[in-house]
Every structure is written in C-alpha cells, then in structure tokens.
Design an enzyme around this catalytic site. Structure first.
Site, short mmCIF file in Angstrom:
data_model
loop_
_atom_site.label_atom_id
_atom_site.label_comp_id
_atom_site.label_asym_id
_atom_site.label_seq_id
_atom_site.Cartn_x
_atom_site.Cartn_y
_atom_site.Cartn_z
N ASP A 1 0.86 -1.20 0.00
CA ASP A 1 0.00 0.00 0.00
C ASP A 1 0.89 1.23 0.00
O ASP A 1 2.07 1.17 0.39
CB ASP A 1 -0.92 0.02 1.23
CG ASP A 1 -1.84 1.24 1.22
OD1 ASP A 1 -2.43 1.53 0.16
OD2 ASP A 1 -1.93 1.94 2.24
N SER A 2 0.32 2.36 -0.42
CA SER A 2 1.07 3.61 -0.38
C SER A 2 1.47 3.95 1.06
O SER A 2 2.45 4.66 1.28
CB SER A 2 0.20 4.73 -0.94
OG SER A 2 -1.02 4.78 -0.24
N TYR B 1 -0.68 8.57 -2.43
CA TYR B 1 -0.66 8.36 -3.87
C TYR B 1 -1.91 8.97 -4.54
O TYR B 1 -1.93 9.19 -5.73
CB TYR B 1 -0.68 6.85 -4.19
CG TYR B 1 0.65 6.13 -4.07
CD1 TYR B 1 1.76 6.70 -3.44
CD2 TYR B 1 0.79 4.85 -4.60
CE1 TYR B 1 2.95 6.01 -3.33
CE2 TYR B 1 1.99 4.15 -4.51
CZ TYR B 1 3.07 4.73 -3.87
OH TYR B 1 4.25 4.05 -3.78
N GLY B 2 -2.94 9.17 -3.72
CA GLY B 2 -4.26 9.52 -4.25
C GLY B 2 -4.32 10.77 -5.09
O GLY B 2 -5.22 10.93 -5.91
N GLU C 1 -5.46 9.97 8.87
CA GLU C 1 -4.05 9.93 9.27
C GLU C 1 -3.74 10.91 10.38
O GLU C 1 -2.74 10.78 11.08
CB GLU C 1 -3.15 10.16 8.06
CG GLU C 1 -3.32 9.04 7.05
CD GLU C 1 -2.06 8.66 6.30
OE1 GLU C 1 -1.08 9.41 6.36
OE2 GLU C 1 -2.08 7.61 5.65
N CYS D 1 -4.27 -1.25 -2.32
CA CYS D 1 -4.42 0.20 -2.46
C CYS D 1 -5.23 0.42 -3.73
O CYS D 1 -4.85 -0.07 -4.80
CB CYS D 1 -3.03 0.82 -2.59
SG CYS D 1 -3.03 2.58 -2.99
N ASN D 2 -6.34 1.13 -3.58
CA ASN D 2 -7.19 1.35 -4.76
C ASN D 2 -6.49 2.19 -5.81
O ASN D 2 -6.62 1.95 -7.00
CB ASN D 2 -8.50 2.03 -4.34
CG ASN D 2 -9.43 1.07 -3.64
OD1 ASN D 2 -10.24 0.41 -4.29
ND2 ASN D 2 -9.31 0.95 -2.33
N THR D 3 -5.74 3.19 -5.35
CA THR D 3 -5.08 4.09 -6.30
C THR D 3 -4.05 3.32 -7.12
O THR D 3 -3.98 3.47 -8.35
CB THR D 3 -4.43 5.27 -5.55
OG1 THR D 3 -5.40 5.84 -4.65
CG2 THR D 3 -3.95 6.33 -6.51
N CYS E 1 -11.43 3.19 -1.02
CA CYS E 1 -10.12 3.64 -0.56
C CYS E 1 -9.89 2.94 0.77
O CYS E 1 -10.81 2.86 1.61
CB CYS E 1 -10.10 5.16 -0.37
SG CYS E 1 -8.62 5.73 0.49
N THR E 2 -8.68 2.45 0.94
CA THR E 2 -8.41 1.59 2.10
C THR E 2 -8.49 2.31 3.44
O THR E 2 -8.59 1.66 4.48
CB THR E 2 -7.01 0.96 1.94
OG1 THR E 2 -6.08 2.01 1.63
CG2 THR E 2 -7.01 -0.05 0.83
N HIS E 3 -8.44 3.65 3.44
CA HIS E 3 -8.55 4.39 4.70
C HIS E 3 -10.00 4.53 5.16
O HIS E 3 -10.25 4.75 6.35
CB HIS E 3 -8.02 5.82 4.53
CG HIS E 3 -6.53 5.93 4.58
ND1 HIS E 3 -5.71 5.33 3.67
CD2 HIS E 3 -5.72 6.62 5.44
CE1 HIS E 3 -4.45 5.63 3.96
NE2 HIS E 3 -4.43 6.41 5.02
N1 DGL Z 1 -4.39 3.54 -0.01
C1 DGL Z 1 -4.93 4.55 -0.90
C2 DGL Z 1 -6.15 3.99 -1.62
O1 DGL Z 1 -6.72 2.97 -1.26
C3 DGL Z 1 -5.27 5.82 -0.17
C4 DGL Z 1 -4.10 6.57 0.38
C5 DGL Z 1 -3.31 7.37 -0.63
O2 DGL Z 1 -3.84 8.30 -1.24
O3 DGL Z 1 -2.14 7.04 -0.79
O4 DGL Z 1 -6.55 4.57 -2.60
#
Ligand code: DGL
Length: 279
Positions: A16-17, A48-49, A164, A79-81, A198-200
């Site tokens: 993940d990012s 990363y988003g 975060e 990570c979705n991104t 998004c994982t958050h």
């Molecule tokens: N983990 C990223 C996602 O699921 C979100 C955090 C990021 O923007 O890096 O898209």
C-alpha cells in the site's frame, strides 16, 4: 539488500502507499492466519491519491519488485489508487518480462465482482481518492461485469488526511463526511450501495453509516478481498504451493519505523514493529 528472488516459496506480499492497506491485511490474515505475509507501506511517498498516473505506476512497480526480491511470488496491491493506475500495466507489460509465474492482484476487481450480489437496483456510488476517480477504473470494471449498473464516483480528498491525523472519530470529521455523502446522493438519489473504494475509509465507517439512509449498503473491501484471495488460491494450487505457512507478518516502511508503528496500531488494533527499507 539480500535477494530472495530465486526462492521457490515465500510469503504473500501486501503493498500500500502507506497505512490504509493494513485494513485489507487485517481481513486477509483473519481469514488465512497460517500464511506468512510481508506488508510494505511506501509512507515516505504517500499519499498516492493525488499523484499522476506515471508516478503511481513507477512507485508501485518499484514496490512490487522489492517484494519479489524478498521472496514473494504473489503480491496484493492493497491500495485502490495503485490498483487503478498501475495494476494493468504491471500485469500486462512488466510481469511477462520480470517473471511470468509471479502474480500481482488488486482490490478493484474483487470489489466489483462482489457488488453484483449486493446492489438490488444497480445504482452504485463509489467513494475514492481523486486519483482513483480520475482513472475511471471502477466505471470500466463495472461496465464489463454489470453493464446495466449506473455508477457515480465521488472523490473525497479530505478523508485520508482526516484518518491519518486521528480525526476519524472526532466531531470535526462530521462536516467532511456529510459534505461528501450529500454530494454523492445529490448526484444519484437512487443509490442503494456505496463502495468505500479507498483503504482508509473503513475508519470513517461509523460516521458514513450515520450520514446515509439506513437501507443503503456500505461496502468495506477487506472481507471481500480476503474471500477473493482464498478463492484464487483454491483455484490455483500451483501458486498456493509456493506460499510459506508460518503465521508471521513482517512490516516494512519507507519512512520512519517508529512513526509507522505508532499509526499502524490505529488501523490494525495491535502494536507492530516495522523495519525501514529504501524505496
Ligand atoms: N491507499 C490509498 C487507496 O486505497 C489511499 C491513500 C493514498 O492516497 O495514498 O486509494
């Protein structure tokens, strides 16, 4: 760095990012506690988003190679991104050159497969990072699997920073959650299923649940990805046989290990010890 690229067996890599993928790792480990895992968070370069396609692809490929070097035959982009912006290119262009027997899987496809059984009226909303929304990945995957569905994606740029900064369960988060939920429902008032893409975002679940009507399903990805991975390994014994089973998890971060350990407990509900790696 010691390279385990030639190892015949190894742990499952989870990338993940930053911290968000820990919500996915947590569900996977619960479903499959016997396997070994390496979690890699690119915290030094997160989020990363909001980054461009090329950058997310380059960073994700570096992470995948790092996990391959550490003996992983299977890597989950939790990570979705990264799944939206890098997965296809890595699968189609890079893997055949690096090692065609290794696999990289993402989180978007299993989520889209699952919503077919969840939505009753085919009106689906997606909350995601600006990068995932701009990629159109959910729309593309849904149009393949559920061509009759109407998809409305909505970017929530403030939600990752809120989580975060440990604001997810504080009153200040209410404003931002209501702002985005109202905008999504205004775009399509018939939505009966909302994907937390998004994982958050699972950390904001209680507030999102409160902000939308009771009948609306809110889909968290962790259990879906875990079920899909278990199913994949059942269908691919040749990969399953290459995965070690010791019940261990190693945490790697590209930022300070102390910082990672501190915030990781928020996502995992347990204390972890992390190790720093170069990105
Ligand atoms: N983990 C990223 C996602 O699921 C979100 C955090 C990021 O923007 O890096 O898209």
């Amino acid at each position: 760095m010691k390279t385990n690229f030639d190892c015949e067996t190894g742990p499952i890599g989870v990338f993940d990012s930053g911290y968000g993928g820990l919500t996915i790792l947590s569900s996977i480990r619960q479903a499959m506690p016997d396997y070994d895992y390496i979690y890699l968070g690119d915290n030094a370069r997160a989020p990363y988003g909001t980054r461009s396609f090329d950058i997310v692809y380059r960073f994700t490929l570096e992470a995948v190679k790092q996990l391959f070097d550490r003996g992983c035959h299977l890597v989950i982009l939790a990570c979705n991104t990264a799944s939206a912006k890098a997965l296809r290119t890595i699968q189609q262009r890079d893997l055949p050159q690096i090692d065609p027997s290794r696999r990289v899987l993402g989180v978007i496809r299993p989520t889209v497969e699952a919503i077919g059984d969840i939505s009753r009226n085919g009106h689906v909303g997606i909350f995601a990072t600006p990068g995932t929304v701009a990629s159109g990945s959910y729309e593309i995957e849904i149009s393949h699997l559920h061509p009759d569905f109407k998809v409305t994606s909505h970017a929530c740029p403030m939600w990752v920073p809120l989580v975060e900064n440990r604001e997810a369960d504080r009153p200040g988060a209410d404003y931002f959650v209501r702002q985005e939920t109202e905008a999504l429902m205004k775009a399509d008032n018939d939505i009966d299923t909302i994907v937390l893409g998004c994982t958050h975002y699972p950390l904001l679940y209680p507030k999102i649940r409160e902000a939308v009507a009771e009948g609306i399903e809110i889909v968290k990805q962790g259990d879906i990805v875990a079920r899909s991975l278990a199913d994949y390994l059942r269908r691919h014994p040749e990969m399953d046989n290459r995965l070690t089973r010791g019940g261990t998890t190693t945490y790697l971060t590209t930022e300070s290990p102390e910082k990672f350990s501190d915030l990781a407990s928020l996502f995992l509900g347990e204390d972890v010890k992390a190790e720093r790696v170069e990105n």
